[in-house]
Write an enzyme that holds these catalytic residues in place. Sequence first.
Site, PDB file in Angstrom:
ATOM      1  N   TYR A 143       0.859  -1.191   0.000  1.00 13.87           N
ATOM      2  CA  TYR A 143       0.000   0.000   0.000  1.00 13.87           C
ATOM      3  C   TYR A 143       0.888   1.231   0.000  1.00 13.87           C
ATOM      4  CZ  TYR A 143      -3.459   3.439   1.490  1.00 13.87           C
ATOM      5  OH  TYR A 143      -4.281   4.540   1.555  1.00 13.87           O
ATOM      6  N   ASP A 235       9.591   3.358   0.108  1.00  9.69           N
ATOM      7  CA  ASP A 235       8.456   3.961   0.809  1.00  9.69           C
ATOM      8  C   ASP A 235       8.674   3.737   2.302  1.00  9.69           C
ATOM      9  OD1 ASP A 235       6.087   4.618   2.044  1.00  9.69           O
ATOM     10  OD2 ASP A 235       4.803   3.650   0.561  1.00  9.69           O
ATOM     11  N   LYS A 264       4.111  10.230   8.630  1.00 12.37           N
ATOM     12  CA  LYS A 264       3.933   9.835  10.025  1.00 12.37           C
ATOM     13  C   LYS A 264       4.937  10.515  10.971  1.00 12.37           C
ATOM     14  CE  LYS A 264       1.639   5.598   8.576  1.00 12.37           C
ATOM     15  NZ  LYS A 264       0.259   5.975   8.829  1.00 12.37           N
TER      16      LYS A 264
END
Length: 446
Positions: A143, A235, A264
């Site tokens: 994802y 990522d 984050k």
Amino acid sequence: MNEENSRNLYDRALSVMPGGVNSSVRAAIEPYPFFVERGDGGHVVDADGNRYVDWVMGLGPLLLGHDLPQPVESAVQKHASNGPMFGAPTPIEVEHAEFVTRHVPSVEMIRFVNSGTEATVSAVRLARAYTGRDKVVVMQGSYHGANDSTLVEGEGTHVSPSSPGIPDDFAEHTIAVPFNDHEAAQHVFEEHGDDIACVLVEPVLANYGIVTPADEYHETLSDLCDDHGSLLVFDEVITGFRVGGLQCAQGEFGIDPDLTTFGKIIGGGFPVGAIGGKAEVMRNFTPSGDVFQAGTFSGHPVTMAAGLETLKFAAENDVYDHVNSLGEQLRRGLTEICADQAPEYTVAGLDSLFKVIFTRDGPDDLDGQCEAGCRQRTACPRYEYCPKNGGDVAAGETDRWRRVFWPQMKEQGIFLSQNQFESQFVSYAHTEEDVEETLEAYKEAL
């Protein structure tokens, strides 16, 4: 456990928000989610006053927990009081960029954006422009945010969009391969190497059950990219500044990607994303280059202050020692519990990540198994059974995890991620007492 206020809030939310939520994973729990009213250290308190040990930590951003240390809180308050935002550069974004480029080995320049999705979208655009190619290789089941180029299902070049609303033409440029499959990656490059702009990969599959890389897997991807003039894009939205400390997962694994996406933790709990990488590539972003990228809220001063002070606090205190130690205690305890009560299940994670994956089969003899989370060791008796990729995780007992196990943990005051695929996170605010309480709850629920 009283849930009247949460139930009423969800009923109201259904009338004004699709599915009653603003992010679909929050409604994964049936019949309705509990609504959090406040955080307290390593805990959350819901709208009915129920208190939970929180291992979700905002799905990863809260390295320090819900109570910000005084230097972080002061910086946030200072920059908030200076004014909401300005539409002009601020000193704090320069300071944050300097900190990141000093500590992350591959990052020579950085562009701050507003979400992990925005970061991956921009990184793919940049890779395509830099190489003059269109195709992007991703891992099956991975994802990378709500990115139209990567929301695909299928294998190899036989992929299609995984969501309505995405034109089939978008998927024509995306190639999906299983994580940890050296031969599949090599085959794709043999067939399409001259057309591949980049490989976009999480260094650890952290949004699909926590799957660590097999030996030399990232080296294989890096060599293939180098040989064919493609870019390797890590990522690190989830792993960044959590796995491997300030050097991130790329430092942990000794890999030098061309580009890295962040989110984050780099924003200290506030909305954020970032793209970092080699200056030769990064300078192609406007205004120094021609690849358009812009955003009204990019480099927001409050976010920059929160992110920078969080990382500085982590650098100057025992944050990583603390969270990694508790993470290991959790994984070791869970390994013992599963060996006794559910030997087919796989304990996964590293550093401050942990998860129990409800795999369906396991070996008859567990002697010599990984003691603190699966490491893809060929000598481990679980090696033939532990998940190697997203498909292996999806083949587990996902409904049992969500419908039976998760509610039992909640009833015992433990807040775990809402499905089998999302990671769980240790924060600086968690204690050994939280770990022991959680392990006892696992014993009861399993």
